[in-house]
Design a protein around this motif. Structure first.
Motif, mmCIF file in Angstrom:
data_model
loop_
_atom_site.group_PDB
_atom_site.id
_atom_site.type_symbol
_atom_site.label_atom_id
_atom_site.label_comp_id
_atom_site.label_asym_id
_atom_site.label_seq_id
_atom_site.Cartn_x
_atom_site.Cartn_y
_atom_site.Cartn_z
ATOM 1 N N THR A 2 -38.543 8.736 -29.479
ATOM 2 C CA THR A 2 -37.368 7.576 -29.000
ATOM 3 C C THR A 2 -36.632 8.156 -27.568
ATOM 4 O O THR A 2 -36.446 7.200 -26.837
ATOM 5 C CB THR A 2 -36.456 7.257 -29.886
ATOM 6 O OG1 THR A 2 -36.083 8.615 -30.487
ATOM 7 C CG2 THR A 2 -37.026 6.379 -30.965
ATOM 8 N N ALA A 3 -36.709 9.458 -27.450
ATOM 9 C CA ALA A 3 -36.429 9.949 -26.146
ATOM 10 C C ALA A 3 -37.062 9.662 -24.849
ATOM 11 O O ALA A 3 -36.672 9.470 -23.893
ATOM 12 C CB ALA A 3 -35.949 11.504 -26.247
ATOM 13 N N ARG A 4 -38.221 9.216 -25.151
ATOM 14 C CA ARG A 4 -39.153 9.081 -23.891
ATOM 15 C C ARG A 4 -40.003 7.752 -23.968
ATOM 16 O O ARG A 4 -40.806 7.495 -23.165
ATOM 17 C CB ARG A 4 -40.354 10.123 -23.867
ATOM 18 C CG ARG A 4 -39.399 11.470 -23.921
ATOM 19 C CD ARG A 4 -40.368 12.696 -23.442
ATOM 20 N NE ARG A 4 -41.441 13.154 -24.464
ATOM 21 C CZ ARG A 4 -41.990 14.240 -24.708
ATOM 22 N NH1 ARG A 4 -41.750 15.013 -23.783
ATOM 23 N NH2 ARG A 4 -42.669 14.317 -25.684
ATOM 24 N N LEU A 5 -39.465 6.924 -24.987
ATOM 25 C CA LEU A 5 -40.127 5.551 -25.280
ATOM 26 C C LEU A 5 -39.898 4.709 -23.830
ATOM 27 O O LEU A 5 -39.068 5.043 -23.247
ATOM 28 C CB LEU A 5 -39.943 5.093 -26.308
ATOM 29 C CG LEU A 5 -38.332 4.677 -26.536
ATOM 30 C CD1 LEU A 5 -37.962 3.190 -25.858
ATOM 31 C CD2 LEU A 5 -38.000 4.224 -28.065
ATOM 32 N N ASP A 56 -34.512 10.946 -30.213
ATOM 33 C CA ASP A 56 -33.123 10.592 -29.804
ATOM 34 C C ASP A 56 -32.518 9.479 -30.420
ATOM 35 O O ASP A 56 -33.268 8.767 -31.081
ATOM 36 C CB ASP A 56 -33.117 10.112 -28.117
ATOM 37 C CG ASP A 56 -31.921 9.656 -27.475
ATOM 38 O OD1 ASP A 56 -30.975 10.633 -27.818
ATOM 39 O OD2 ASP A 56 -31.832 8.933 -26.659
#
Lengths: 271, 271
Positions: free
Chosen positions: B37-40, B244
């Motif tokens: 989720t930090a890099r989606l 995240d």
């Protein structure tokens, strides 16, 4: 130092609306724009992560010897500004929230102000706080409007889908016959792309505040005050950096910057 | 080893539709799900970046001693599978593209198959290639439908906005009276959330292939063949990891997993 470039950063291409306003107001300045496209969007990420990413982007721009740093992303401004001003020394740092809040407070007669932004910006409360600092009697209603980001990136700025989504977000805030806000802050740099659909949804009387223009005014004033305004008579140069995807940056970014961008112009950098 | 967990990874919460299908089919297996989720999102990023992120996620899951790795993200499957199978040894790796392509080829009578997916998946061409490998006479038309991701994340799965956007993407592909595809592959794990709007847009006769279910069947078969099927009689345990935003993962993910997720269940990890 006054001939050094101005650094502008954003999570992606949205901040190009701010860059566009800056180059229009300050045509003799040089600019370096950095879009953190490998890690966009910031709007749905946690404050800690956005602060860390924002600081890395600011430090990367600082290494180019910028004379001033503009955080052209509402989410990054809302949570990243304190940490960036702490670590980046001797360089004025300007976010988009404070200029937007000032413009909203100046534009509103009733003090009833609506803000639309990303989830992260709304949750962080920075617009609400900035408006209330300037105008403690204001009533602020901030709501997330995340689909606007996807619409703007896809270029679906106008038409029935844009109108429907604008109504979906804005009618609950502006539909009341009494007590509706008289001012709307576009608290995300993507949203000016949807200006027409937003205007349709709120009607002709609402003041719409777009922080790109107000930020450009603020940067101009800050540079003059600090004796950092460029003295060139030649046209400024704009460099475009991105952390990923030259081709998409050029294609989507062209719409935001309102001029064609070639993929070859886009320099890839690693943070 | 047969009691080791199955690792499932995705760029965010979309892969929870695959996890849901897996737990329904394999209720006695343990699962570790990792959402980056930090890099989606991965869907708009370059192939190199998606491959690097996917490998990091796969390596993180490998450190938990998984017996099998499911790439529950179409974009990551499309560009990450070759690099992951090269670096992760002795663990079967299953993506969602191949099972989806097989199901589409089995479902289609005419061989005229439409695929909707993210920009990255469409550009990578993995569905097109996988379908043509199985059925060289197929006609494949793949188109990006990025707004579906934002709609599903916001929970606007049904209603006039979802219908309008489904029509926007699908009518150009399915509106023709002759030569329209008879099968539609939902090539993004978010899209099953919009099944009803998609069905409205394509009409009752089109076969809709959802790769979550077909991937679960494929994982089941692969585990049996490799002698890795769990032998427990107790109920399997599901661990949820994210890079995240516990709160958002729980809130948005609950809709995708079709059961309530508490933020406390979500373990934050750093890749």
């Amino acid at each position: 130092m006054s001939n050094a470039p101005i650094g502008v950063f954003d999570s992606g291409v949205g901040g190009l609306t701010v860059l566009e306003a800056l180059t229009a107001r300050l045509p003799h300045e040089h600019f370096i724009y950095l879009g953190d496209t490998a890690r966009l969007p910031y709007g749905t990420k946690s404050p800690e992560t956005v602060a860390r990413y924002s600081l890395q982007a600011a430090q990367a721009l600082a290494r180019y010897g910028v004379k001033c740093l503009v955080i052209a992303c509402n989410t990054a401004s809302s949570v990243g500004l304190p940490v960036i001003t702490r670590y980046i020394e001797n360089v004025p740092v300007i976010g988009v929230i404070e200029p937007g809040a000032q413009a909203a407070c100046a534009a509103s007669r009733s003090g009833n102000i609506a803000v639309i932004a990303t989830e992260g910006t709304v949750r962080g409360g920075a617009y609400q706080q900035a408006i209330l600092r300037i105008r403690p009697d204001a009533q602020v209603n901030a709501e997330p409007a995340p689909l606007f980001v996807a619409l703007a990136e896809e270029g679906l700025n106008e038409g029935s889908i844009a109108d429907d989504i604008a109504n979906h977000y804005l009618r609950p805030m502006f539909g009341a016959t009494e007590g509706a806000p008289d001012t709307l802050v576009l608290g995300c740099t993507h949203f000016p792309m949807l200006a027409r659909a937003i205007r349709h949804a709120v009607g002709p009387k609402v003041q719409i505040v777009d922080s790109a223009e107000t930020t450009a005014v603020s940067v101009d004033a800050r540079l003059r005050k600090a004796g950092l305004a460029g003295t060139r008579s030649t046209e400024g140069v704009v460099r475009l950096l991105a952390t990923d995807g030259r081709e998409r940056f050029a294609r989507v970014g062209s719409r935001f910057l309102k001029r064609p961008i070639s993929p070859d112009e886009v320099e890839l950098v690693d943070l």
